[in-house]
Write a protein that holds these residues in place. Structure first.
Motif, short mmCIF file in Angstrom:
data_model
loop_
_atom_site.label_atom_id
_atom_site.label_comp_id
_atom_site.label_asym_id
_atom_site.label_seq_id
_atom_site.Cartn_x
_atom_site.Cartn_y
_atom_site.Cartn_z
N ARG A 87 0.85 -1.19 0.00
CA ARG A 87 0.00 0.00 0.00
C ARG A 87 0.89 1.24 0.00
NH1 ARG A 87 -0.89 -2.24 5.07
NH2 ARG A 87 0.43 -1.29 6.63
N LYS A 88 0.35 2.30 -0.58
CA LYS A 88 1.09 3.57 -0.59
C LYS A 88 1.04 4.18 0.81
CE LYS A 88 -0.55 6.16 -3.86
NZ LYS A 88 -0.87 6.97 -5.04
N SER A 90 2.79 7.58 3.40
CA SER A 90 3.48 8.86 3.52
C SER A 90 4.44 8.78 4.71
CB SER A 90 2.46 9.97 3.75
OG SER A 90 3.11 11.19 4.00
N LEU A 109 -1.75 5.78 3.18
CA LEU A 109 -2.59 6.69 2.40
C LEU A 109 -3.90 5.98 2.06
CD1 LEU A 109 0.14 8.19 0.06
CD2 LEU A 109 -0.96 9.28 2.01
N GLU A 111 -6.75 4.16 0.14
CA GLU A 111 -6.68 3.30 -1.03
C GLU A 111 -7.33 4.00 -2.21
OE1 GLU A 111 -8.00 -1.18 -2.43
OE2 GLU A 111 -8.05 -0.66 -0.31
N GLU A 112 -6.68 3.90 -3.36
CA GLU A 112 -7.26 4.49 -4.56
C GLU A 112 -8.54 3.73 -4.93
OE1 GLU A 112 -4.49 4.83 -7.82
OE2 GLU A 112 -2.91 5.50 -6.48
N ARG A 150 -6.32 1.19 -11.85
CA ARG A 150 -5.22 1.34 -10.90
C ARG A 150 -4.06 0.46 -11.30
NH1 ARG A 150 -7.91 -0.58 -5.50
NH2 ARG A 150 -8.19 -2.29 -6.94
N TRP A 154 -0.42 1.61 -12.35
CA TRP A 154 0.69 1.27 -11.45
C TRP A 154 1.79 0.51 -12.18
CZ3 TRP A 154 -2.97 -0.89 -7.09
CH2 TRP A 154 -3.50 0.19 -6.35
N GLU A 172 2.56 9.63 -6.71
CA GLU A 172 1.85 10.50 -5.78
C GLU A 172 0.40 10.78 -6.18
OE1 GLU A 172 4.35 13.92 -5.09
OE2 GLU A 172 5.98 12.65 -4.34
N ASP A 174 -3.52 10.16 -6.84
CA ASP A 174 -4.47 9.27 -6.17
C ASP A 174 -5.70 8.99 -7.03
OD1 ASP A 174 -5.72 11.72 -5.99
OD2 ASP A 174 -5.70 11.81 -3.81
N ASP A 175 -5.69 9.47 -8.27
CA ASP A 175 -6.80 9.24 -9.19
C ASP A 175 -6.31 8.35 -10.33
OD1 ASP A 175 -8.67 9.35 -11.28
OD2 ASP A 175 -9.23 11.42 -10.84
N ARG A 179 -3.99 9.35 -13.74
CA ARG A 179 -2.70 8.71 -13.98
C ARG A 179 -2.64 8.14 -15.40
NH1 ARG A 179 -2.72 5.33 -10.03
NH2 ARG A 179 -1.58 6.66 -8.57
#
Length: 191
Positions: A87-88, A90, A109, A111-112, A150, A154, A172, A174-175, A179
């Motif tokens: 998971r992403k 910070s 962060l 989850e997308e 996603r 990714w 960075e 989150d959408d 992306r």
């Protein structure tokens, strides 16, 4: 939560896999702790032009919790491992231990959102499928759901030959759809 930080010139995102070579004592100790405690560590991208051998490593504050999915001893005391992104996260407050290992307070962060891959990005899915057929990528056994924007974004972020700053910018985001739009423009500029 406090995590060990592993600064690299590479990124990994949730579900992605990355082979690494460990030989420094601090990272071998980090790996031992991670395996014994079943606690992930965080892969963070070094800032451009920096290295982790200096007194203070400078790295981006957004990275990814990773766990070890495979390891094998290599020549000359080097250990080969493969990590998988969980998971992403910070990194809120980093510091460096006496042994040189970076640690930090880490905040997961959000989850997308799982978002279907739009048909207009079928070309990105085809490009990703072609990249996944490459021998070194195929060895990672990535299970890609091409219907999940996603995952498509990714994996392309990890695999395309992008500049470090472009890669981190994509990490960075989150959408997932934003992306893919950026990736589409980047791929067009490569052609």
């Amino acid at each position: 939560m406090i995590r060990a930080l592993f600064p690299l010139n590479s990124v990994v995102l949730p579900g992605g896999r990355l082979p690494l070579r460990l030989f420094e004592r601090r990272y071998l100790d980090m790996l031992t702790h991670s395996l014994r405690s079943e606690e992930p560590f965080v892969l963070v991208l070094l800032e451009q032009g920096r290295s982790d051998t200096k007194a203070e490593a400078a790295f981006h504050p957004i990275g990814c919790d990773v766990s070890v999915v495979d390891f094998s001893p290599l020549e000359n005391g080097v250990l080969g491992i493969t990590v998988e992104g969980l998971r992403k996260v910070s990194v809120a407050r980093p510091w460096r231990e006496r042994d040189g290992l970076n640690r930090g307070d880490v905040v997961p962060l959000p989850e997308e959102p799982k978002t279907p891959t739009p048909l207009r990005h079928a070309d990105l899915c085809e490009l990703l499928a072609a990249l996944c057929c490459h021998t070194s990528v195929a060895e990672l056994a990535l299970g890609v759901d091409y219907d999940d924007a996603r995952q498509v974004g990714w994996r392309l972020t990890e695999l395309l030959p992008l500049a470090i700053e472009q890669r981190q910018s994509l990490v960075e985001m989150d959408d997932p759809l934003e992306r893919l739009e950026v990736l589409s423009r980047l791929v067009e500029s490569m052609e």
